[in-house]
Scaffold this active site. Structure first.
Site, short mmCIF file in Angstrom:
data_model
loop_
_atom_site.label_atom_id
_atom_site.label_comp_id
_atom_site.label_asym_id
_atom_site.label_seq_id
_atom_site.Cartn_x
_atom_site.Cartn_y
_atom_site.Cartn_z
N THR A 44 0.75 -1.17 -0.21
CA THR A 44 0.00 -0.11 -0.02
C THR A 44 0.93 1.37 -0.17
OG1 THR A 44 -1.72 -1.19 1.18
CG2 THR A 44 -1.85 1.14 1.12
N TYR A 107 -12.68 -4.14 -2.36
CA TYR A 107 -13.72 -3.75 -3.16
C TYR A 107 -15.01 -4.69 -3.27
CZ TYR A 107 -16.88 -1.12 -6.32
OH TYR A 107 -17.85 -0.73 -7.11
N TYR A 133 -2.48 -10.58 4.39
CA TYR A 133 -2.38 -8.96 4.85
C TYR A 133 -3.82 -8.60 5.19
CZ TYR A 133 -1.75 -3.98 4.30
OH TYR A 133 -1.54 -2.58 4.40
N ARG A 138 -9.01 -0.57 4.43
CA ARG A 138 -8.71 -0.50 2.84
C ARG A 138 -9.46 -1.30 2.02
NH1 ARG A 138 -5.02 3.92 0.71
NH2 ARG A 138 -3.38 4.00 2.76
N LYS A 161 -0.01 -10.34 8.33
CA LYS A 161 0.26 -8.86 8.60
C LYS A 161 -1.19 -8.21 9.13
CE LYS A 161 1.24 -4.24 6.84
NZ LYS A 161 1.54 -3.21 5.52
N ILE A 203 5.76 -4.64 9.79
CA ILE A 203 5.74 -4.21 8.42
C ILE A 203 5.47 -2.61 8.36
CG2 ILE A 203 5.14 -3.99 5.87
CD1 ILE A 203 4.68 -7.18 6.13
#
Length: 291
Positions: A44, A107, A133, A138, A161, A203
């Site tokens: 990202t 999405y 992740y 997001r 993550k 991270i």
């Protein structure tokens, strides 16, 4: 392999808006010189969502070449389409990445079973260590601890993550499957709490501008120097918070530019920081003698 202080490295662009490979290689060197354990290109923070396929490969390839096996490379290769993620991940493997970072499909908001089947298909089709992740802010969907624990049974899924901001969720994964999957903090400001619960590192966004300091805090936890770790955590807290004054990676890329490490340019729909948040960022950078 994927633990310690890991950087979600930014992707610099030149005056024409193209990938600035020379500057990128310098940023990679800055990380290695300051002790970063793993480089994570095309996450990202690396503006992966605005890179086309050729650029995505170019960034990963440049990272692999510059690192030259000095530290592991965890390439961001996730997508909202499973077939596309498989293809990108396979190519990263062929170029020499040590592992792939796979964001939950964004999405389209799959069910928990859809998330499971997505990551299962990736694991079965790409023989490379894989790091899940989870970043619901997001993607629009939270991958539950139960789903992660199911996926931990797959041998080449080695870590997750966790950027849900939910310490209880991350702790449940560690408690029930910590012997099968590593938890990595996806939020700088939660690194110390999560590592205290058994997470294996971070991270980091902040490591783009303060790699030595982030590494020092992570190392203090690893060595169980809790007073040192707590002190460093509190010292870095305002920097961590400043990295999210606006949407990541706008603040960290702006900070890097103010420090003379790259141009400030981002790709639409991201734009330069607004004046009020820019002044807040500058104040914190000055406090830490970064500018």
């Amino acid at each position: 392999m994927f633990q310690g202080s890991m950087v979600a490295i930014i992707t610099p662009f030149d005056a024409q808006g193209n990938f600035d490979e020379e500057t990128y290689r310098q940023l990679v060197e800055f990380q290695i010189e300051n002790g970063t354990d793993v480089i994570v290109p095309c996450g990202t923070t690396g503006e992966s969502a605005t890179l086309d396929y050729a650029e995505h490969d170019q960034v990963i390839k440049a990272c692999i070449e510059q690192v030259n096996k000095r530290v592991p490379i965890l390439a961001g290769t996730g997508s909202n389409a499973t077939a596309e993620a498989i293809a990108i991940s396979q190519h990263a493997k062929e170029m020499g990445a040590d592992g792939v970072l796979l964001v939950a499909p964004y999405y389209n908001k799959p069910s928990q079973e859809g998330l499971y089947q997505n990551f299962k298909a990736l694991a079965e089709n790409v023989a490379i260590p894989q790091v899940l992740y989870n970043v619901p802010g997001r993607t629009g969907v939270n991958m539950t601890a139960e789903t992660t624990i199911r996926l931990a049974e797959i041998s080449n899924i080695v870590a997750i993550k966790e950027a849900s901001g939910d310490v209880i969720q991350a702790s449940e994964i560690i408690a029930r499957a910590g012997d099968k999957i590593n938890v990595i903090s996806g939020d700088d400001f939660l690194t110390l709490p999560l590592m205290a619960c058994g997470a294996k590192g971070v991270i980091s966004v902040t490591a783009n501008i303060m790699p030595k300091e982030v590494k020092s805090m992570v190392q203090a936890v690893q060595e169980m120097r809790w007073d040192d770790a707590r002190k460093l955590h509190l010292q870095l807290l305002d920097v961590h918070q400043s990295m999210f004054l606006e949407s990541n990676p706008v603040p960290v890329k702006t900070a890097s530019a103010l420090m003379g490490k790259c141009r400030i340019d981002m790709r639409l729909p991201l734009v330069e920081m607004q004046e009020n948040t820019l002044e807040q960022l500058k104040t914190i950078l000055k406090k830490h003698s970064l500018i």
